[in-house]
Scaffold this motif. Structure first.
Motif, PDB file in Angstrom:
ATOM      1  N   THR A  52       9.262   7.175  -7.748  1.00 22.05           N
ATOM      2  CA  THR A  52       8.306   7.228  -6.478  1.00 22.05           C
ATOM      3  C   THR A  52       7.819   6.133  -6.517  1.00 22.05           C
ATOM      4  N   TYR A  53       7.277   5.363  -7.677  1.00 19.17           N
ATOM      5  CA  TYR A  53       6.556   4.061  -7.666  1.00 19.17           C
ATOM      6  C   TYR A  53       7.375   2.962  -7.721  1.00 19.17           C
ATOM      7  N   ARG A  54       8.725   3.150  -8.132  1.00 16.97           N
ATOM      8  CA  ARG A  54       9.722   1.946  -8.057  1.00 16.97           C
ATOM      9  C   ARG A  54       9.528   1.307  -6.764  1.00 16.97           C
ATOM     10  N   GLY A  55       9.468  -0.309  -7.014  1.00 13.13           N
ATOM     11  CA  GLY A  55       9.158  -1.060  -5.864  1.00 13.13           C
ATOM     12  C   GLY A  55       7.706  -0.996  -5.228  1.00 13.13           C
ATOM     13  N   VAL A  56       6.928  -0.021  -5.518  1.00 14.71           N
ATOM     14  CA  VAL A  56       5.527  -0.092  -4.930  1.00 14.71           C
ATOM     15  C   VAL A  56       4.572  -0.466  -6.126  1.00 14.71           C
ATOM     16  N   LEU A  57       4.572  -0.137  -7.230  1.00 18.44           N
ATOM     17  CA  LEU A  57       3.677  -0.398  -8.262  1.00 18.44           C
ATOM     18  C   LEU A  57       4.349  -1.680  -9.106  1.00 18.44           C
ATOM     19  N   GLY A  58       3.516  -2.693  -9.131  1.00 16.46           N
ATOM     20  CA  GLY A  58       4.006  -3.778  -9.874  1.00 16.46           C
ATOM     21  C   GLY A  58       3.289  -3.877 -11.152  1.00 16.46           C
ATOM     22  N   LEU A  59       3.494  -4.992 -11.974  1.00 18.35           N
ATOM     23  CA  LEU A  59       2.817  -5.383 -13.164  1.00 18.35           C
ATOM     24  C   LEU A  59       2.748  -6.770 -13.217  1.00 18.35           C
ATOM     25  N   ALA A  60       1.340  -7.278 -13.359  1.00 14.95           N
ATOM     26  CA  ALA A  60       1.330  -8.619 -13.386  1.00 14.95           C
ATOM     27  C   ALA A  60       0.935  -9.246 -14.745  1.00 14.95           C
ATOM     28  N   TYR A  61       1.645 -10.250 -15.071  1.00 11.60           N
ATOM     29  CA  TYR A  61       1.402 -10.932 -16.668  1.00 11.60           C
ATOM     30  C   TYR A  61       0.586 -12.080 -16.015  1.00 11.60           C
ATOM     31  N   LEU A  62      -0.915 -11.997 -16.361  1.00  6.40           N
ATOM     32  CA  LEU A  62      -1.637 -13.194 -16.155  1.00  6.40           C
ATOM     33  C   LEU A  62      -2.094 -13.805 -17.424  1.00  6.40           C
ATOM     34  N   THR A  63      -1.746 -15.136 -17.361  1.00  8.14           N
ATOM     35  CA  THR A  63      -2.306 -15.906 -18.640  1.00  8.14           C
ATOM     36  C   THR A  63      -3.744 -16.448 -18.049  1.00  8.14           C
ATOM     37  N   LEU A  64      -4.575 -16.051 -18.880  1.00  9.34           N
ATOM     38  CA  LEU A  64      -6.110 -16.265 -18.349  1.00  9.34           C
ATOM     39  C   LEU A  64      -6.798 -17.350 -19.443  1.00  9.34           C
ATOM     40  N   VAL A  65      -7.362 -18.441 -18.906  1.00  4.57           N
ATOM     41  CA  VAL A  65      -8.139 -19.190 -19.727  1.00  4.57           C
ATOM     42  C   VAL A  65      -9.642 -18.972 -19.405  1.00  4.57           C
ATOM     43  N   PRO A  66     -10.464 -18.847 -20.698  1.00  5.84           N
ATOM     44  CA  PRO A  66     -11.788 -18.221 -20.053  1.00  5.84           C
ATOM     45  C   PRO A  66     -12.563 -19.779 -19.895  1.00  5.84           C
ATOM     46  N   THR A  88       0.964  -1.149  -0.049  1.00  6.52           N
ATOM     47  CA  THR A  88      -0.034   0.064  -0.275  1.00  6.52           C
ATOM     48  C   THR A  88       1.041   1.334  -0.121  1.00  6.52           C
ATOM     49  N   PRO A  89       0.707   2.177  -0.931  1.00  6.15           N
ATOM     50  CA  PRO A  89       1.561   3.350  -0.824  1.00  6.15           C
ATOM     51  C   PRO A  89       1.150   4.550  -0.017  1.00  6.15           C
ATOM     52  N   THR A  90       2.025   5.155   0.554  1.00  6.02           N
ATOM     53  CA  THR A  90       1.909   6.242   1.583  1.00  6.02           C
ATOM     54  C   THR A  90       1.426   7.377   0.888  1.00  6.02           C
ATOM     55  N   THR A  91       0.682   8.287   1.540  1.00  4.14           N
ATOM     56  CA  THR A  91       0.215   9.346   0.989  1.00  4.14           C
ATOM     57  C   THR A  91       1.236  10.311   0.570  1.00  4.14           C
ATOM     58  N   ALA A  92       2.363  10.244   0.853  1.00  3.00           N
ATOM     59  CA  ALA A  92       3.556  11.004   0.427  1.00  3.00           C
ATOM     60  C   ALA A  92       3.861  10.437  -1.139  1.00  3.00           C
ATOM     61  N   GLU A  93       3.880   9.187  -0.999  1.00  2.00           N
ATOM     62  CA  GLU A  93       4.192   8.575  -2.337  1.00  2.00           C
ATOM     63  C   GLU A  93       3.185   8.806  -3.625  1.00  2.00           C
ATOM     64  N   LEU A  94       1.920   8.837  -2.813  1.00  2.15           N
ATOM     65  CA  LEU A  94       0.674   8.931  -4.007  1.00  2.15           C
ATOM     66  C   LEU A  94       0.937  10.244  -4.357  1.00  2.15           C
ATOM     67  N   SER A  95       1.314  11.398  -3.710  1.00  2.00           N
ATOM     68  CA  SER A  95       1.429  12.547  -4.191  1.00  2.00           C
ATOM     69  C   SER A  95       2.508  12.565  -5.282  1.00  2.00           C
ATOM     70  N   GLY A  96       3.261  11.699  -5.419  1.00  2.00           N
ATOM     71  CA  GLY A  96       4.817  11.959  -6.194  1.00  2.00           C
ATOM     72  C   GLY A  96       4.479  11.302  -7.414  1.00  2.00           C
ATOM     73  N   MET A  97       3.176  10.567  -7.818  1.00  4.41           N
ATOM     74  CA  MET A  97       3.050   9.549  -8.759  1.00  4.41           C
ATOM     75  C   MET A  97       2.108  10.492  -9.899  1.00  4.41           C
TER      76      MET A  97
END
Length: 245
Positions: A229-243, A143-152
């Protein structure tokens, strides 16, 4: 007038390494797709590689970025794929398309709706039964802090993303099962964000007095400050999804 170059150091428009791309393509072509849809395709590097690995497949890339689409068309022609791919400039939500065997949606779910559950449901409608979706979606690593969010980005909020577990749960609720869950590494993020700015940084160093330098410098500095600022806070998931059937 000399202008700053854009994106020439980027292979993929996202934190994706060559090694991960190869693994994804191997997995996604295992089901021998014949139709591929790339939502928010940019220059569609991953889709073009999928088509090269699946010789019976045709692809459609949809995006609103004219320059990126032009780059994609040039790449398709250079690789002998122009007759198997079409690029559509327009809204992914409004561009009609039959359900595809493989749907790519990398960092572009917002093109299908402002809320992720809604976008996932629309994504389910765009993939054929027995097909696959590759979803590249942001998530909070913590969860990002308020200070981190303000810098994104402007108006950044905790509600902009979910954690990884919730993201997977939302995909399941929308009618998918997760065949594979993986996340971009810090190295992939740093490679992407550095490459995103590298050409501009070199141009600024070589053209400090250029009429466009002040505006370009401000934009580059703002982008760098945000990603550090979001380095190490925001991630990116690669989801291989089967319907689900």
């Amino acid at each position: 007038m000399t202008t700053p170059p854009r994106h020439t150091r980027l292979t993929f428009h996202g934190p994706l390494s060559e090694a991960r791309a190869d693994r994804l393509i191997s997995r996604l072509t295992r089901t021998t797709p014949t139709t591929v849809l790339d939502i928010g395709c940019g220059w569609a590097e991953l889709m073009l590689r999928v088509l090269a690995a699946a010789p019976d497949a045709t692809g459609t890339g949809v995006d609103i970025d004219t320059a990126a689409l032009a780059r994609g068309r040039q790449a398709a022609t250079a690789r002998g794929l122009a007759d198997r791919v079409r690029f559509v400039e327009g809204s992914a939500a409004e561009t009609p398309h039959d359900p595809a065997d493989l749907v790519l949606c990398l960092g572009a779910s917002q093109a299908l709706g402002d809320r992720l559950p809604e976008a996932l449901k629309k994504l389910r409608l765009r993939v054929a039964d027995g097909g696959r979706v590759l979803l590249g979606e942001g998530f909070w690593q913590r969860t990002p802090t308020t200070a981190e969010l303000s810098g994104m980005w402007p108006d950044a909020a905790v509600t902009d993303h979910h954690d990884l577990a919730t993201l997977v749960d939302l995909a399941i609720e929308a009618g998918f099962r997760p065949e594979w869950t993986e996340t971009a590494s810090l190295e992939e993020w740093e490679e992407f964000e550095s490459a995103y700015l590298a050409d501009v940084e070199v141009w600024l160093a070589e053209h400090p007095g250029h009429p466009l330098a002040a505006e370009t410098r401000e934009r580059a500095d703002r982008h760098r400050a945000r990603w550090l600022t979001y380095r190490g806070v925001l991630g990116l998931a690669y989801l291989t999804l089967v319907p689900t059937a």
